[in-house]
Scaffold this active site. Structure first.
Site: not given
Ligand code: DGJ
Length: 618
Positions: A354-356, A425
């Protein structure tokens, strides 16, 4: 297992007669952890309306100011760096006004005595179980007393209570340790890993995963994915995670957030098809979502342009081309839940990331009148909470990993639902030494998403050995963030060994007692270790950033061992007493572990690491 009598809560009732406002202060103490969980509930019983402009979760006074304040600061890709500063008169604070706990500061601060180290001395920790705007501050007055307050950030917060209504603050968790920073961290690790986090995965070893983001970015189709899956499976990987780009018409970051149905050009049989094929290969399948966001170029936005946060007619900023859905409104959360439920219930999905990916700005909800805008930031987080609640209830066996452009929302609030979080990241091993070290001040190893990625590293183009990358990533949930088909045969063999190693030791690493030994914020090296509960097994990780010429002997004092046990130490292949390792130290010099200089210089001398396994001999 939880016991009824392992914690007890004191509730103090207060009443302000004039407006008829009551308050309960909650103090929970724990039998086995030196911690107090504190929150407050305010209830309006009088006829008048009251407005809460500032409701902190905790306020503690100390009779002196002889402290150093520890905070976790940073930015995208360099989250949670340890910063220590001497307390001075006036206010010093960390905070977030970004709608999430943020990359910039973490909802945590600690006060330590000047002489306190990782292993010795006094420290008081404060951590807020919350994922939204927060304020944590130390105020030193002119009489040298120190007040710590922590809670929802009061700026832009305003909450009207009518008769019969109440407001509950998030909990703050206060820890005291007289055994240095490690003592404080271990208390947080225990509570957050085994009591705050919940659900099926809480106490389980985490699957070794491979994520396709850095392998393909948006450029993939089913064939490419399956070839990654097949190779990964042959190396021993257990779970494949399909990241951003599988839905709507998402081929870049300008479109389709909000349209959570498969892109049939990339995946002709949809998510169900690919998930079943991955399962048929003998691996579990995981999927990426960014539920809180929408692109203007999406069906969802075209149908519901008023569902984003922002005042109509005013300029609205985007972040990575995306806008924030108004999660303070139930109908918006319900609609996203409906879309996610469909995907998750139709396909065999074992994991959700679940990203944001943006901070919030120009926050205004068209769902409420101008008088209630002070509630929107908090209601938004309650909306996130509700969606997590509904999803984890409907799919109790799915492992959730939270993420916010890496570690932008690494906080205890989300750990409740998602027992692990993508730490950053930045997957470079050297940078990860600092990021994971800082994160460990509060958060357990089992919560830190950590992967081996390709070189040159995609964030800063550094080359480091596969061994160094794995030696850092082991101290987390472990996985790979690369295309395994681009590895040489020799590298594949090494990866196989790494995965075998992690499978053997992940219980020790993820559920053992973690100790920081040498801080990467203070010099050229870093060391940490984990010890099993029965003190019979341990693992030490030692990392040196730059090579030194003709370097000194280097001994590192270990922690957490039984002084009376004899341990066999791998790599140097010696049997040593616990007290020797605790007080004389483990010799990590190159010469002592059999690396002669010629052999050593044959490899790149920078970015070196060594793992030592300790096993007690009966
Ligand atoms: C940001 C995340 O931290 C990455 O690992 C990846 O999922 C990207 N978004 C995808 O847009």
């Amino acid at each position: 297992m939880e016991q009824d009598n392992e914690a007890d809560t004191l509730e103090l009732y207060l009443k302000d007669q004039l407006p008829g406002t009551e308050m309960i202060l909650f103090y929970t103490i724990f039998v086995n952890v030196p911690a107090i969980a504190r929150s407050a509930k305010i209830m309006q019983t009088g006829e008048e309306e009251i407005v809460l402009n500032r409701v902190m979760s905790v306020s503690v006074d100390f009779p002196d100011k002889e402290f150093e304040m520890i905070e976790l600061t940073g930015a995208w890709s360099r989250e949670r760096a340890v910063k220590i500063r001497k307390l001075e008169h006036g206010t010093q604070s960390v905070y977030s006004m970004r709608g999430c706990s943020s990359h910039h500061y973490n909802p945590f601060l600690a006060l330590k005595r000047r002489e306190t180290t990782e292993g010795n001395g006094e420290v008081y920790g404060f951590s807020l179980v919350y994922s939204g705007n927060f304020l944590a501050q130390a105020d030193v007055d002119t009489y040298d007393t120190t007040r710590i307050t922590m809670g929802i950030h009061p700026d832009t917060f305003s909450w009207t209570l009518k008769k019969g209504e109440s407001f509950q603050t998030p909990e703050a968790v206060l820890v005291y340790s007289d055994q240095g920073l490690n003592g404080m961290s271990q208390a947080y690790h225990t509570l957050y890993r085994s009591r705050l986090a919940k659900g099926y995965w809480r106490d389980k070893e985490r699957p070794i995963l491979i994520n396709n983001w850095e392998a393909t970015y948006f450029d993939f189709d089913e064939e490419k994915i399956l070839s990654i899956v097949k190779t990964a499976k042959s190396l021993g990987v257990e779970l494949f995670v399909l990241d951003d780009g599988w839905f709507g018409e998402r081929n870049d970051d300008t479109r389709s957030l909000g349209d959570w149905y498969p892109n049939l050009e990339k995946l002709p049989d949809g998510i169900t098809g690919i998930a079943k094929r991955v399962e048929a290969e003998g691996m579990k399948f995981g999927l990426w979502f960014e539920p809180e966001m929408v692109n203007k170029n999406s069906h969802l936005y075209r149908e519901h342009p008023d569902w984003i946060l922002g005042d109509k007619g005013r300029r609205l900023s985007h972040g990575r081309n995306q806008y924030v859905l108004d999660f303070s409104r139930d109908e918006v959360v319900d609609a996203i839940y409906g879309q996610m439920y469909k995907v998750l219930s139709e396909a065999p999905i074992s994991y959700v990331k679940w990203d944001m990916n943006r901070s919030m700005s120009e926050v205004y909800s068209t769902g409420v009148g101008s008088g209630d805008q002070g509630k929107v930031f908090h209601r938004y987080i309650l909306g996130v909470d509700r969606l997590y609640y509904m999803l984890t209830k409907a799919f109790p066996k799915i492992l959730f990993e939270s993420c916010a452009s890496g570690g932008g929302r690494f906080d205890p609030g989300l750990l409740y639902y998602a027992p692990q979080c993508w730490t950053s990241d930045d997957t470079d091993a050297v940078e990860r030494c600092k990021i994971q070290y800082g994160t460990s001040l509060v958060y357990p190893v089992s919560s830190m998403g950590s992967h081996v990625s390709a070189v040159p590293n995609h964030q800063l183009l550094r080359n480091s050995s596969l061994e160094m990358r794995a030696n850092v990533a082991y101290f987390g949930t472990f996985g790979y963030e690369l295309d395994p088909n681009r590895l040489t045969e020799e590298e594949k063999e090494e990866v196989k060994e790494q995965i075998g190693f992690m499978k053997k030791y992940r219980r020790l690493i993820q559920f053992g007692t973690f100790y920081r030994l040498v801080s990467p914020f203070e010099g050229n090296e870093m060391a940490w270790m984990v010890v099993s509960e029965d003190q019979r097994n341990a693992m030490v990780g030692y990392y040196r950033i730059l090579q030194t010429v003709n370097g000194p002997y280097r001994k590192i004092r270990l922690q957490g061992l039984d002084p009376d046990k004899i341990y066999h130490v791998s790599r140097i292949e010696e049997d040593l007493y616990g007290d020797e390792l605790l007080w004389y130290g483990l010799d990590v010099s190159d010469a002592s572990s059999g690396e002669n200089r010629e052999e050593y210089n044959g490899r790149n001398g920078d970015y070196q690491s060594k793992l030592f396994l300790l096993r007690s001999i009966e």
